[in-house]
Motif scaffolding. Structure first.
Motif, PDB file in Angstrom:
ATOM      1  N   ASP A 157      96.741 -29.035  89.117  1.00  0.00           N
ATOM      2  CA  ASP A 157      97.060 -27.608  89.224  1.00  0.00           C
ATOM      3  C   ASP A 157      95.814 -26.734  89.327  1.00  0.00           C
ATOM      4  OD1 ASP A 157      96.061 -27.907  86.680  1.00  0.00           O
ATOM      5  OD2 ASP A 157      97.724 -26.904  85.672  1.00  0.00           O
ATOM      6  N   ASP A 158      94.651 -27.360  89.567  1.00  0.00           N
ATOM      7  CA  ASP A 158      93.368 -26.665  89.671  1.00  0.00           C
ATOM      8  C   ASP A 158      93.015 -25.879  88.417  1.00  0.00           C
ATOM      9  OD1 ASP A 158      92.618 -27.605  92.183  1.00  0.00           O
ATOM     10  OD2 ASP A 158      93.828 -26.085  93.198  1.00  0.00           O
ATOM     11  N   GLY A 159      93.511 -26.337  87.260  1.00  0.00           N
ATOM     12  CA  GLY A 159      93.197 -25.689  85.993  1.00  0.00           C
ATOM     13  C   GLY A 159      91.901 -26.224  85.404  1.00  0.00           C
ATOM     14  N   PRO A 160      91.336 -25.516  84.424  1.00  0.00           N
ATOM     15  CA  PRO A 160      90.088 -25.947  83.811  1.00  0.00           C
ATOM     16  C   PRO A 160      90.324 -27.006  82.725  1.00  0.00           C
ATOM     17  CG  PRO A 160      90.781 -23.871  82.857  1.00  0.00           C
ATOM     18  CD  PRO A 160      91.779 -24.201  83.937  1.00  0.00           C
ATOM     19  N   VAL A 161      89.324 -27.862  82.515  1.00  0.00           N
ATOM     20  CA  VAL A 161      89.344 -28.842  81.433  1.00  0.00           C
ATOM     21  C   VAL A 161      87.936 -28.856  80.834  1.00  0.00           C
ATOM     22  CG1 VAL A 161      89.721 -31.247  80.770  1.00  0.00           C
ATOM     23  CG2 VAL A 161      91.065 -30.259  82.629  1.00  0.00           C
ATOM     24  N   ASP A 162      87.858 -28.745  79.510  1.00  0.00           N
ATOM     25  CA  ASP A 162      86.567 -28.676  78.825  1.00  0.00           C
ATOM     26  C   ASP A 162      85.914 -30.049  78.685  1.00  0.00           C
ATOM     27  OD1 ASP A 162      86.650 -25.918  78.445  1.00  0.00           O
ATOM     28  OD2 ASP A 162      87.817 -26.126  76.586  1.00  0.00           O
ATOM     29  N   THR A 163      84.612 -30.032  78.556  1.00  0.00           N
ATOM     30  CA  THR A 163      83.832 -31.244  78.336  1.00  0.00           C
ATOM     31  C   THR A 163      84.278 -31.914  77.043  1.00  0.00           C
ATOM     32  OG1 THR A 163      81.957 -30.256  79.466  1.00  0.00           O
ATOM     33  CG2 THR A 163      81.481 -32.131  78.062  1.00  0.00           C
ATOM     34  N   GLY A 164      84.338 -33.243  77.062  1.00  0.00           N
ATOM     35  CA  GLY A 164      84.668 -34.006  75.868  1.00  0.00           C
ATOM     36  C   GLY A 164      86.134 -34.374  75.737  1.00  0.00           C
ATOM     37  N   LEU A 165      87.012 -33.753  76.498  1.00  0.00           N
ATOM     38  CA  LEU A 165      88.439 -34.065  76.397  1.00  0.00           C
ATOM     39  C   LEU A 165      88.752 -35.366  77.118  1.00  0.00           C
ATOM     40  CD1 LEU A 165      90.067 -30.558  76.887  1.00  0.00           C
ATOM     41  CD2 LEU A 165      89.777 -31.829  74.784  1.00  0.00           C
ATOM     42  N   ARG A 166      89.716 -36.112  76.566  1.00  0.00           N
ATOM     43  CA  ARG A 166      90.131 -37.369  77.192  1.00  0.00           C
ATOM     44  C   ARG A 166      91.188 -37.070  78.254  1.00  0.00           C
ATOM     45  NH1 ARG A 166      88.694 -42.079  75.349  1.00  0.00           N
ATOM     46  NH2 ARG A 166      90.713 -43.099  75.493  1.00  0.00           N
ATOM     47  N   VAL A 167      91.066 -37.778  79.367  1.00  0.00           N
ATOM     48  CA  VAL A 167      91.966 -37.570  80.499  1.00  0.00           C
ATOM     49  C   VAL A 167      92.400 -38.917  81.058  1.00  0.00           C
ATOM     50  CG1 VAL A 167      90.997 -35.327  81.164  1.00  0.00           C
ATOM     51  CG2 VAL A 167      90.010 -37.417  82.106  1.00  0.00           C
ATOM     52  N   ILE A 168      93.466 -38.887  81.858  1.00  0.00           N
ATOM     53  CA  ILE A 168      93.922 -40.079  82.552  1.00  0.00           C
ATOM     54  C   ILE A 168      93.949 -39.768  84.048  1.00  0.00           C
ATOM     55  CG2 ILE A 168      96.366 -39.485  82.276  1.00  0.00           C
ATOM     56  CD1 ILE A 168      96.840 -42.595  82.061  1.00  0.00           C
ATOM     57  N   VAL A 169      93.513 -40.716  84.844  1.00  0.00           N
ATOM     58  CA  VAL A 169      93.484 -40.542  86.295  1.00  0.00           C
ATOM     59  C   VAL A 169      94.884 -40.826  86.830  1.00  0.00           C
ATOM     60  CG1 VAL A 169      92.467 -41.311  88.466  1.00  0.00           C
ATOM     61  CG2 VAL A 169      91.060 -41.216  86.395  1.00  0.00           C
ATOM     62  N   ILE A 170      95.463 -39.843  87.539  1.00  0.00           N
ATOM     63  CA  ILE A 170      96.813 -40.012  88.076  1.00  0.00           C
ATOM     64  C   ILE A 170      96.822 -40.210  89.592  1.00  0.00           C
ATOM     65  CG2 ILE A 170      97.919 -38.780  86.174  1.00  0.00           C
ATOM     66  CD1 ILE A 170      98.122 -36.336  88.094  1.00  0.00           C
ATOM     67  N   ASP A 171      95.707 -39.888  90.251  1.00  0.00           N
ATOM     68  CA  ASP A 171      95.635 -40.034  91.704  1.00  0.00           C
ATOM     69  C   ASP A 171      94.175 -39.930  92.131  1.00  0.00           C
ATOM     70  OD1 ASP A 171      96.462 -40.349  94.326  1.00  0.00           O
ATOM     71  OD2 ASP A 171      97.278 -38.321  94.542  1.00  0.00           O
ATOM     72  N   VAL A 172      93.910 -40.314  93.368  1.00  0.00           N
ATOM     73  CA  VAL A 172      92.586 -40.152  93.964  1.00  0.00           C
ATOM     74  C   VAL A 172      92.793 -39.554  95.346  1.00  0.00           C
ATOM     75  CG1 VAL A 172      90.494 -41.303  94.780  1.00  0.00           C
ATOM     76  CG2 VAL A 172      91.642 -42.129  92.724  1.00  0.00           C
ATOM     77  N   GLN A 173      92.131 -38.426  95.610  1.00  0.00           N
ATOM     78  CA  GLN A 173      92.249 -37.748  96.899  1.00  0.00           C
ATOM     79  C   GLN A 173      90.856 -37.452  97.437  1.00  0.00           C
ATOM     80  OE1 GLN A 173      94.560 -34.222  96.173  1.00  0.00           O
ATOM     81  NE2 GLN A 173      96.400 -35.369  95.656  1.00  0.00           N
ATOM     82  N   SER A 174      90.547 -37.999  98.587  1.00  0.00           N
ATOM     83  CA  SER A 174      89.251 -37.771  99.248  1.00  0.00           C
ATOM     84  C   SER A 174      88.073 -38.054  98.320  1.00  0.00           C
ATOM     85  CB  SER A 174      89.169 -36.336  99.776  1.00  0.00           C
ATOM     86  OG  SER A 174      90.207 -36.076 100.680  1.00  0.00           O
ATOM     87  N   GLY A 175      88.166 -39.106  97.537  1.00  0.00           N
ATOM     88  CA  GLY A 175      87.066 -39.481  96.667  1.00  0.00           C
ATOM     89  C   GLY A 175      86.986 -38.707  95.368  1.00  0.00           C
ATOM     90  N   VAL A 176      87.975 -37.858  95.088  1.00  0.00           N
ATOM     91  CA  VAL A 176      87.994 -37.074  93.852  1.00  0.00           C
ATOM     92  C   VAL A 176      89.175 -37.538  93.007  1.00  0.00           C
ATOM     93  CG1 VAL A 176      88.212 -34.766  92.855  1.00  0.00           C
ATOM     94  CG2 VAL A 176      86.941 -35.082  94.970  1.00  0.00           C
ATOM     95  N   ALA A 177      88.902 -37.888  91.751  1.00  0.00           N
ATOM     96  CA  ALA A 177      89.957 -38.316  90.835  1.00  0.00           C
ATOM     97  C   ALA A 177      90.765 -37.101  90.396  1.00  0.00           C
ATOM     98  CB  ALA A 177      89.347 -39.019  89.623  1.00  0.00           C
ATOM     99  N   ILE A 178      92.080 -37.233  90.441  1.00  0.00           N
ATOM    100  CA  ILE A 178      92.969 -36.190  89.961  1.00  0.00           C
ATOM    101  C   ILE A 178      93.373 -36.608  88.552  1.00  0.00           C
ATOM    102  CG2 ILE A 178      95.083 -34.880  90.379  1.00  0.00           C
ATOM    103  CD1 ILE A 178      92.939 -34.721  92.644  1.00  0.00           C
ATOM    104  N   VAL A 179      93.061 -35.760  87.559  1.00  0.00           N
ATOM    105  CA  VAL A 179      93.231 -36.136  86.164  1.00  0.00           C
ATOM    106  C   VAL A 179      94.140 -35.161  85.421  1.00  0.00           C
ATOM    107  CG1 VAL A 179      90.978 -37.272  86.063  1.00  0.00           C
ATOM    108  CG2 VAL A 179      91.164 -34.878  85.402  1.00  0.00           C
ATOM    109  N   GLU A 180      94.741 -35.690  84.354  1.00  0.00           N
ATOM    110  CA  GLU A 180      95.531 -34.870  83.420  1.00  0.00           C
ATOM    111  C   GLU A 180      95.022 -35.125  82.017  1.00  0.00           C
ATOM    112  OE1 GLU A 180      99.664 -35.861  83.907  1.00  0.00           O
ATOM    113  OE2 GLU A 180      99.895 -34.457  85.577  1.00  0.00           O
ATOM    114  N   GLU A 181      95.075 -34.096  81.183  1.00  0.00           N
ATOM    115  CA  GLU A 181      94.658 -34.246  79.790  1.00  0.00           C
ATOM    116  C   GLU A 181      95.604 -35.188  79.069  1.00  0.00           C
ATOM    117  OE1 GLU A 181      93.540 -30.802  77.408  1.00  0.00           O
ATOM    118  OE2 GLU A 181      93.513 -29.640  79.268  1.00  0.00           O
ATOM    119  N   LEU A 182      95.058 -35.964  78.136  1.00  0.00           N
ATOM    120  CA  LEU A 182      95.893 -36.842  77.290  1.00  0.00           C
ATOM    121  C   LEU A 182      96.346 -36.087  76.071  1.00  0.00           C
ATOM    122  CD1 LEU A 182      94.124 -40.300  77.426  1.00  0.00           C
ATOM    123  CD2 LEU A 182      96.297 -39.657  78.401  1.00  0.00           C
TER     124      LEU A 182
END
Length: 182
Positions: A157-182
């Protein structure tokens, strides 16, 4: 009889150089994480955010080269170079800084190891090591094959995520990992 060429258009050319410095500084402020909180939502510098593409090095490169153009031109002008000479010096500085910045930022902001393999990356749990800005790209570290790897990352959703937070990779688009917070 008019003024000599090196004096007649000097204020205009210097104003142009100052404008380049100011725009470069504004672009730099537009991508600065600490200042993002105080930046009005409408002041989104899409140009400085790498055109919202999978090229996260584009924004910093444009910012640096625009600023280099202004600083080199203003310096040449203040050291007595004529307007035309100052523009040539600024253009050469822009070319050199553009090539150097692209090489450096591209190396720093992309996966320097093996190409991303979407199937092996999807489902990986990692930690945000460079905050993901609103509408931008950050970086995530994860473990693969016993090695720590770093990849460019953004949220769906193009939202911000702070440094240090754990995330999971849900997709890869054009070499960029799409992540969601855990």
């Amino acid at each position: 009889m008019g003024l000599p060429d090196h004096l007649s258009d000097r204020p205009i050319v210097e104003a142009f150089f100052i404008g380049a410095i100011v725009i470069g500084a504004l672009m730099a402020l537009g991508t600065s994480a600490p200042l993002r909180a105080i930046r009005p939502p409408r002041l989104r510098m899409r140009l400085a955010d790498g055109f919202r593409s999978a090229k996260p090095w584009l924004g910093p490169t444009l910012t640096l080269t625009l600023t280099a153009f202004g600083l080199a031109g203003m310096t040449a002008s203040r050291f007595g170079a004529g307007s035309r000479t100052a523009v040539v010096v600024a253009s050469l500085a822009t070319l050199v800084s553009s090539l150097a910045a692209t090489a450096v930022f591209k190396r720093l902001m992309t996966d320097a190891g093996e190409p991303l393999r979407g199937r092996t990356l999807i489902g990986s749990v990692g930690t945000v090591c460079l905050s993901i800005p609103q509408d931008g790209v950050g970086r995530v570290t994860y473990l693969a094959e016993g090695q720590r790897r770093v990849v460019p990352a953004k949220t769906p959703d193009d939202g911000p995520v702070d440094t240090g937070l754990r995330v999971i990779v849900i997709d890869v688009q054009s070499g960029v990992a799409i992540v969601e917070e855990l």
